[in-house]
Design a protein around this motif. Structure first.
Motif, PDB file in Angstrom:
ATOM      1  N   GLY A   1       0.943  -1.305  -0.096  1.00 53.77           N
ATOM      2  CA  GLY A   1       0.011  -0.095  -0.173  1.00 53.77           C
ATOM      3  C   GLY A   1       0.883   1.254   0.154  1.00 53.77           C
ATOM      4  O   GLY A   1       1.837   1.186  -0.377  1.00 53.77           O
ATOM      5  N   THR A   2       0.135   2.303   0.312  1.00 59.25           N
ATOM      6  CA  THR A   2       0.778   3.761   0.414  1.00 59.25           C
ATOM      7  C   THR A   2       0.668   4.516   1.646  1.00 59.25           C
ATOM      8  O   THR A   2      -0.412   4.158   2.105  1.00 59.25           O
ATOM      9  CB  THR A   2       0.117   4.689  -0.968  1.00 59.25           C
ATOM     10  OG1 THR A   2       0.321   3.710  -2.020  1.00 59.25           O
ATOM     11  CG2 THR A   2       0.917   5.812  -0.987  1.00 59.25           C
TER      12      THR A   2
ATOM     13  N   ALA B   1      -3.027  -1.583  -0.401  1.00 58.55           N
ATOM     14  CA  ALA B   1      -3.204  -1.581  -1.931  1.00 58.55           C
ATOM     15  C   ALA B   1      -4.615  -2.279  -2.235  1.00 58.55           C
ATOM     16  O   ALA B   1      -5.017  -3.425  -1.567  1.00 58.55           O
ATOM     17  CB  ALA B   1      -2.332  -2.078  -2.799  1.00 58.55           C
ATOM     18  N   GLU B   2      -5.323  -1.861  -3.504  1.00 57.37           N
ATOM     19  CA  GLU B   2      -6.548  -2.588  -3.719  1.00 57.37           C
ATOM     20  C   GLU B   2      -6.136  -3.874  -4.633  1.00 57.37           C
ATOM     21  O   GLU B   2      -5.236  -3.966  -5.173  1.00 57.37           O
ATOM     22  CB  GLU B   2      -7.377  -1.768  -4.822  1.00 57.37           C
ATOM     23  CG  GLU B   2      -8.013  -0.456  -3.984  1.00 57.37           C
ATOM     24  CD  GLU B   2      -8.961   0.352  -5.016  1.00 57.37           C
ATOM     25  OE1 GLU B   2      -9.210  -0.467  -5.943  1.00 57.37           O
ATOM     26  OE2 GLU B   2      -9.202   1.452  -4.793  1.00 57.37           O
TER      27      GLU B   2
ATOM     28  N   GLU C   1       5.916   4.337  -0.594  1.00 55.34           N
ATOM     29  CA  GLU C   1       5.182   3.085  -1.032  1.00 55.34           C
ATOM     30  C   GLU C   1       5.697   2.041  -0.454  1.00 55.34           C
ATOM     31  O   GLU C   1       6.840   1.890   0.255  1.00 55.34           O
ATOM     32  CB  GLU C   1       5.415   2.946  -2.574  1.00 55.34           C
ATOM     33  CG  GLU C   1       4.791   3.987  -3.281  1.00 55.34           C
ATOM     34  CD  GLU C   1       3.260   3.820  -3.435  1.00 55.34           C
ATOM     35  OE1 GLU C   1       2.764   3.071  -3.149  1.00 55.34           O
ATOM     36  OE2 GLU C   1       2.704   4.821  -4.352  1.00 55.34           O
TER      37      GLU C   1
END
Length: 135
Positions: A38-39, A127-128, A51
């Motif tokens: 993810g971020t 993250a998706e 990131e």
């Protein structure tokens, strides 16, 4: 930028770290051992910072990254507090304190840099996952 807008948005501890340059104790922050993709974003203003692909285990008790995210906006200040020479990392959007940058420590990373960042300075967006085709 005035601290006034941040006094109502941030908790007392978040304000102390982000706006007054404090720090959290090692191994106590929310993200020091986060391994999810993810971020990471600035908790004060939402600017993109790091990131997860650049996060590594430095065994220091704080989240460590070897470079900022592409398009991030971090700035650097010389910090001679506490009898040390360090480089302070700040959010380039809202000028909040994030942590410190260290170099030449011998970590096996592409940059040999360690962005040692307070968890409380950031929020994390996983993250998706693409679930198409999943059974």
């Amino acid at each position: 930028m005035s601290d006034d807008p941040f006094r109502t948005k941030l908790s007392d501890f978040e304000f102390q770290v982000l706006r007054e340059g404090g720090t959290e104790r090692p191994y106590t922050g929310e993200y020091w051992d986060n391994k999810q993709p993810g971020t990471y974003f600035c908790r004060a203003c939402g600017a993109k910072l790091f990131e997860s692909e650049t996060k590594f285990d430095s065994r220091c008790g704080w989240p460590s990254f070897y470079q900022p995210a592409e398009g991030s906006n971090v700035t650097y200040l010389k910090d001679t507090s506490m009898g040390m020479q360090r480089i302070e990392v700040r959010c380039g959007s809202c000028d909040s304190h994030l942590g410190h940058l260290f170099e030449g420590e011998g970590f096996n990373t592409p940059t040999d840099l360690r962005y040692c960042i307070n968890s409380v300075s950031m929020t994390f967006e996983p993250a998706e996952h693409d679930d198409e085709g999943a059974a």
